[in-house]
Design a protein around this motif. Structure first.
Motif, short mmCIF file in Angstrom:
data_model
loop_
_atom_site.label_atom_id
_atom_site.label_comp_id
_atom_site.label_asym_id
_atom_site.label_seq_id
_atom_site.Cartn_x
_atom_site.Cartn_y
_atom_site.Cartn_z
N GLU A 172 -1.84 2.77 11.36
CA GLU A 172 -0.62 3.10 12.12
C GLU A 172 0.24 4.10 11.36
O GLU A 172 0.80 5.03 11.96
CB GLU A 172 0.17 1.82 12.41
N ARG A 173 0.32 3.92 10.05
CA ARG A 173 1.13 4.85 9.25
C ARG A 173 0.53 6.25 9.26
O ARG A 173 1.24 7.25 9.33
CB ARG A 173 1.25 4.31 7.81
N LEU A 174 -0.80 6.33 9.22
CA LEU A 174 -1.47 7.63 9.31
C LEU A 174 -1.20 8.31 10.65
O LEU A 174 -0.96 9.52 10.72
CB LEU A 174 -2.98 7.46 9.10
N VAL B 31 -13.13 7.62 14.95
CA VAL B 31 -13.41 8.88 14.26
C VAL B 31 -12.11 9.52 13.79
O VAL B 31 -12.01 10.02 12.66
CB VAL B 31 -14.18 9.84 15.19
N LEU B 32 -11.08 9.49 14.66
CA LEU B 32 -9.78 10.05 14.30
C LEU B 32 -9.22 9.35 13.06
O LEU B 32 -8.76 10.00 12.11
CB LEU B 32 -8.81 9.90 15.47
N ILE B 33 -9.26 8.02 13.06
CA ILE B 33 -8.74 7.26 11.92
C ILE B 33 -9.54 7.59 10.65
O ILE B 33 -8.98 7.79 9.57
CB ILE B 33 -8.80 5.75 12.20
N ALA C 280 0.85 -1.19 0.00
CA ALA C 280 0.00 0.00 0.00
C ALA C 280 0.88 1.24 0.00
O ALA C 280 2.09 1.17 0.28
CB ALA C 280 -0.92 0.01 1.22
N GLU C 281 0.28 2.36 -0.34
CA GLU C 281 0.94 3.65 -0.24
C GLU C 281 0.01 4.58 0.54
O GLU C 281 -1.20 4.65 0.26
CB GLU C 281 1.22 4.26 -1.62
N VAL C 282 0.58 5.28 1.53
CA VAL C 282 -0.19 6.18 2.38
C VAL C 282 0.43 7.57 2.27
O VAL C 282 1.53 7.80 2.78
CB VAL C 282 -0.18 5.70 3.85
N ASN C 283 -0.26 8.46 1.57
CA ASN C 283 0.27 9.81 1.33
C ASN C 283 1.68 9.76 0.73
O ASN C 283 2.58 10.51 1.12
CB ASN C 283 0.27 10.62 2.62
N SER D 55 -9.91 10.15 5.43
CA SER D 55 -10.66 11.00 4.49
C SER D 55 -9.77 12.07 3.87
O SER D 55 -10.04 12.54 2.76
CB SER D 55 -11.86 11.64 5.20
N LYS D 56 -8.72 12.47 4.59
CA LYS D 56 -7.83 13.51 4.09
C LYS D 56 -6.57 12.94 3.43
O LYS D 56 -5.72 13.71 2.96
CB LYS D 56 -7.43 14.44 5.23
#
Length: 629
Positions: free
Chosen positions: A98-100, A614-616, A43-46, A621-622
């Motif tokens: 976790e990465r977020l 909610v935080l996750i 996966a890629e996160v940002n 979402s961003k």
């Protein structure tokens, strides 16, 4: 004509074209040498990658944890491909979350010191023996998890950083005692109920469909009565775990590996240490002076252990004369560690040492010199490692050979098996839903049911699977989906249609009972018609065994009784209709404080968990997230 071609090839245009062709081949050739294969990503996160290797390790660790916790029960679940697919997705989702959180922590400038990381590791029960940190156990646990100490320290650092973020954003969540008390009362509430059971079998004979009904139903829904598309498959698989089962490690190889890697099996020097800690107050100079005064007393011959019990601010060790236990170099905070390993003789005491936690006087109690573990202690460990390495090497050789030969002999896996010494497996009538665990992988299923691949009738390319295995498949025969004849499905349609009509009739009858219960008129006649009766239960609780769980949930969702005498119906697990009417709601007048306190903790935890989700969700979402598995 040949002469004209020869003349044309000597012209300037032809030479330019030839030069460009040569250049393109040259660049392509050089590119094949300098290009490096891109790393497989999960996966890629940002824009930040989660590698396939990271995911595989996390997947294996989580799987090993559940196998150790649930044993055979987990193995039964693991046999279900759908469950394991969801399990893999859950692991990847957790890694993305976790990465977020890591990225958010970095954005807010949150940091964790080396001392905090070391303290966390030293206090983890997984690494303790008799209540104290044990370095051998620490290294053994990391080895089983396939982690290096540096990797584990990074994992702990990231985990502590995420905890800081969660504490900062979620630490203010709380629940009020009044909320907890209200929940306790709701949980302890009971209800009195009148009910009528309407058996669905009472209406089965009345609703038998005719031959015309069955045929009409079949004609309207022909496409739902299809056979499942299937293939007859040959395949050859190369699997590291299977290879490892046949690997026998030679005693001489174990000895040679032990001799060549003896440093890896050397128990580093350990020192038993005691200390006196003077924690920081508002007057650091006074704190240091206090430590120096204690040092003077020690140098004058006063007992170190007695002074530690009397003056040390670190109460846990003070009770034991300041003793902390055994440590290798590099485990304790840097300043403390340097001072300890600078002491030359047992019984020596350091000068005053300053660390993040205060001032220390450090006493060297005992030295255990470095020593190499005997071969017998590590023989099994070395054997397993060599077995895995040999199996891995054999796997790469066999997988490469399988890929080459299956390409050279594209129309027969039997011949490929003969050339490679591998075994051909055969499955006839394989469908998408009946594939075994090996073949039930998305990349394999997609290949087997690809129309072009089926039409070719050739061997597939080598398909890389998880857990170091590779497979080549070939479709020998294909059976397309077909509509089943009416005679074959007539009984199935009759059963389904009868059940559907019976359910509808039972529901309609239950609705008429509800109307009669609410109005108070005509109820006896309806009950007599089906030989039914009104039953009742009092003080039914939420954990009552009087009804099925879904009925209990429905009962406690119904409104309190009023003049309207509301009633409701719900289907039981066997299809019967249950008509319910709440006659009384019984609330508790008082609540035990211990119950309120217990629910207060649970309610706080629930709120924190909800806020965390909610935080996750907000971070997701961003974020720009790509799932690449």
């Amino acid at each position: 004509m040949l002469e004209k071609l020869r003349e044309g090839s000597q012209g300037p245009v032809a030479k330019i074209i030839l030069g460009l062709v040569i250049l393109s081949f040259a660049l392509a050739g050089v590119g094949s040498y300098i290009a490096t294969p891109s790393e497989q990503l999960a996966a890629e996160v940002n824009g930040e990658a989660i590698s396939r290797a990271e995911f595989d390790q996390a997947y294996q660790n989580e799987r090993s944890r559940l196998e150790g916790q649930y044993g055979a029960a987990f193995n039964q679940l693991a046999a279900d491909p759908a469950y394991m697919a969801q399990f893999r997705q859950n692991v990847l989702d957790r890694m993305v979350s976790e990465r977020l959180l890591n990225q958010a922590a970095e954005k807010y400038g949150l940091r964790v010191s080396d001392a905090q990381v070391k303290s966390q590791i030293l206090n983890m029960p997984e690494f303790q023996v008799d209540g104290r940190f044990d370095n051998d156990r620490y290294l053994a646990v990391l080895y089983r998890a396939n982690l290096q100490p540096s990797q584990f320290r990074d994992l702990i650092r990231n985990d502590l950083t995420r905890q800081q973020l969660q504490q900062a954003l979620l630490g203010s969540e709380f629940a009020l005692p009044s909320e907890a008390e209200m929940l306790v009362k709701l949980n302890q509430q009971t209800r009195d109920v009148r009910y009528v059971t309407v058996p669905v079998e009472n209406f089965a004979q009345q609703q038998a469909p005719s031959e015309e009904d069955l045929k009409a139903y079949y004609e309207e829904r022909k496409n739902t009565f299809q056979t499942e598309e299937s293939v007859d498959v040959e395949y050859i698989v190369v699997d590291t775990s299977k290879i490892a089962e046949g690997v026998v490690v030679d005693e001489q190889d174990i000895q040679q590996f032990y001799d060549a890697n003896s440093q890896s099996y050397t128990q580093a020097e350990k020192r038993k240490v005691a200390h006196i800690q003077i924690s920081f107050t508002d007057d650091e100079a006074a704190d240091k002076a206090k430590a120096e005064a204690l040092l003077v007393k020690i140098n004058q011959g006063e007992d170190f252990a007695a002074l530690a019990a009397e003056a040390s601010d670190e109460t846990f060790s003070a009770e034991n004369g300041g003793e902390l236990g055994w440590f290798e170099s590099g485990v304790l905070p840097t300043e403390f560690d340097s001072a300890l390993f600078a002491l030359a003789n047992e019984g020596d005491v350091s000068e005053v040492v300053k660390t993040e936690s205060g001032f220390h006087l450090i006493k060297l109690i005992e030295i255990e010199t470095a020593q190499v573990k005997p071969l017998d202690d590590v023989k099994v460990q070395i054997s397993q490692r060599l077995q895995q390495e040999q199996a891995q090497n054999t796997f790469y050789e066999q997988a490469q050979r399988l890929a080459e030969v299956s390409f050279e002999i594209p129309d027969s896996l039997v011949d490929v098996a003969s050339e490679t010494g591998l075994t051909v497996e055969t499955v006839k009538g394989l469908t998408r839903s009946s594939a075994n665990a090996l073949l039930n992988q998305p990349q394999v299923i997609n290949q087997l049911f690809n129309p072009d691949f089926i039409a070719e009738g050739l061997n597939s390319d080598a398909i890389q699977l998880e857990d170091d295995s590779s497979v080549v498949v070939r479709v020998m025969a294909h059976q397309a989906a077909e509509i089943k004849p009416f005679e074959e499905v007539e009984a199935q349609i009759a059963e389904g249609l009868t059940q559907s009509r019976s359910n509808k009739a039972a529901q309609d009858y239950a609705d008429s009972l509800i109307a009669a219960l609410q109005s108070g008129e005509g109820l006896d006649g309806l009950l007599y018609e089906q030989n039914l009766q009104v039953d009742s239960k009092v003080k039914v609780s939420r954990d009552s065994q009087d009804f099925e769980p879904q009925v209990i949930r429905h009962l406690f969702m119904m409104a309190k009784p009023s003049e309207q005498k509301a009633a409701s119906r719900i289907a039981t697990m066997n299809g019967d209709q249950l008509v319910l009417q709440v006659t009384a709601v019984n609330d508790q007048d008082t609540v035990a404080p211990v119950e309120t306190e217990r629910w207060l903790e649970q309610l706080s935890s629930i709120k924190v968990e909800a806020s965390y989700q909610v935080l996750i969700n907000v971070l997701k979402s961003k974020a720009e997230i790509q799932y690449l598995l």
